[in-house]
Design a protein around this motif. Structure first.
Motif, PDB file in Angstrom:
ATOM      1  N   UNK A  88      30.884  61.607  41.382  1.00 57.82           N
ATOM      2  CA  UNK A  88      32.191  60.942  41.560  1.00 57.82           C
ATOM      3  C   UNK A  88      32.987  60.970  40.254  1.00 57.82           C
ATOM      4  N   UNK A  89      32.330  60.702  39.141  1.00 59.11           N
ATOM      5  CA  UNK A  89      33.017  60.742  37.852  1.00 59.11           C
ATOM      6  C   UNK A  89      33.500  62.142  37.517  1.00 59.11           C
ATOM      7  N   UNK A  90      32.670  63.131  37.806  1.00 64.01           N
ATOM      8  CA  UNK A  90      33.055  64.514  37.538  1.00 64.01           C
ATOM      9  C   UNK A  90      34.211  64.930  38.443  1.00 64.01           C
ATOM     10  N   UNK A  91      34.168  64.502  39.705  1.00 57.79           N
ATOM     11  CA  UNK A  91      35.257  64.820  40.635  1.00 57.79           C
ATOM     12  C   UNK A  91      36.577  64.263  40.116  1.00 57.79           C
ATOM     13  N   UNK A  92      36.560  63.047  39.609  1.00 60.49           N
ATOM     14  CA  UNK A  92      37.779  62.440  39.074  1.00 60.49           C
ATOM     15  C   UNK A  92      38.275  63.208  37.854  1.00 60.49           C
ATOM     16  N   UNK A  93      37.361  63.591  36.973  1.00 67.29           N
ATOM     17  CA  UNK A  93      37.755  64.304  35.747  1.00 67.29           C
ATOM     18  C   UNK A  93      38.317  65.686  36.055  1.00 67.29           C
ATOM     19  N   UNK A 100      39.283  77.253  43.483  1.00 70.47           N
ATOM     20  CA  UNK A 100      38.893  78.551  42.918  1.00 70.47           C
ATOM     21  C   UNK A 100      38.385  78.388  41.486  1.00 70.47           C
ATOM     22  N   UNK A 101      39.099  77.578  40.690  1.00 74.07           N
ATOM     23  CA  UNK A 101      38.670  77.337  39.307  1.00 74.07           C
ATOM     24  C   UNK A 101      37.308  76.654  39.273  1.00 74.07           C
ATOM     25  N   UNK A 102      37.127  75.669  40.147  1.00 77.99           N
ATOM     26  CA  UNK A 102      35.839  74.976  40.192  1.00 77.99           C
ATOM     27  C   UNK A 102      34.724  75.930  40.602  1.00 77.99           C
ATOM     28  N   UNK A 103      35.000  76.803  41.550  1.00 78.01           N
ATOM     29  CA  UNK A 103      34.009  77.795  41.973  1.00 78.01           C
ATOM     30  C   UNK A 103      33.645  78.753  40.859  1.00 78.01           C
TER      31      UNK A 103
END
Length: 171
Positions: free
Chosen positions: A124-129, A136-139
């Motif tokens: 959850x913290x990483x998702x917020x950051x 695409x960037x996350x992938x």
């Protein structure tokens, strides 16, 4: 297969990657961040216990010595932490099917629930950051991180840049 020698002069890109990894490591090991994560997860564990629980959760039951090797710590550290986790009901000792005199460490249901809550709070913290990043960037980042870790394990390079054998079952 012999380990190839390290290049004489690292590229500017590798220098920047090392700097970024150092910053990530620092952020991930700050005591205040750990305390906040444990509060969000509702799990009162220190960093060593969380690292051990994560390792146990990600593998089949292992002997304490195997856990120590995978975590890169002394066996005595794992023994003490396992004792604490066992008293708290997060892990249990089971007979080693290959050698009944030895024991392996496995998660209890409470340990599995605890590590799930810890991971959920971290995600959850990483998702917020990373909320401004595109899928695409996350992938791409995930793919490159996994590739980097796989290459680190394959080359067995430790923190001091010295070649060492990869932990059992990782390469």
């Amino acid at each position: 297969m012999p380990t190839p020698p390290l290049p004489d002069a690292p590229s500017p890109e590798v220098i920047e990657i090392e700097r970024a990894l150092t910053r990530i490591t620092y952020l991930g090991t700050r005591a205040r961040r750990h305390e906040r994560l444990m509060a969000l997860a509702g799990v009162p564990l220190d960093r060593a216990a969380v690292a051990l629980l994560r390792q146990i959760a990600d593998s089949e039951p292992q002997r304490p010595g195997e856990l120590a090797a995978r975590l890169g710590v002394e066996a005595s550290h794992v023994t003490r932490t396992v004792q604490q986790l066992q008293k708290s009901g997060y892990v249990t000792r089971v007979p080693d099917p290959d050698d009944r005199r030895a024991q392996r460490i496995e998660l209890t249901d409470a340990g599995g629930e605890a590590i799930a809550r810890i991971r959920e709070a971290g995600v959850r913290g990483m998702q917020a950051a990373l909320s401004a990043w595109s899928p695409e960037e996350l992938g791409q980042l995930a793919t490159l991180f996994h590739r980097m870790v796989d290459d680190f394990l394959a080359h067995g390079v430790d923190e001091e840049g010295e070649a060492r054998p990869a932990p059992p079952g990782t390469a």
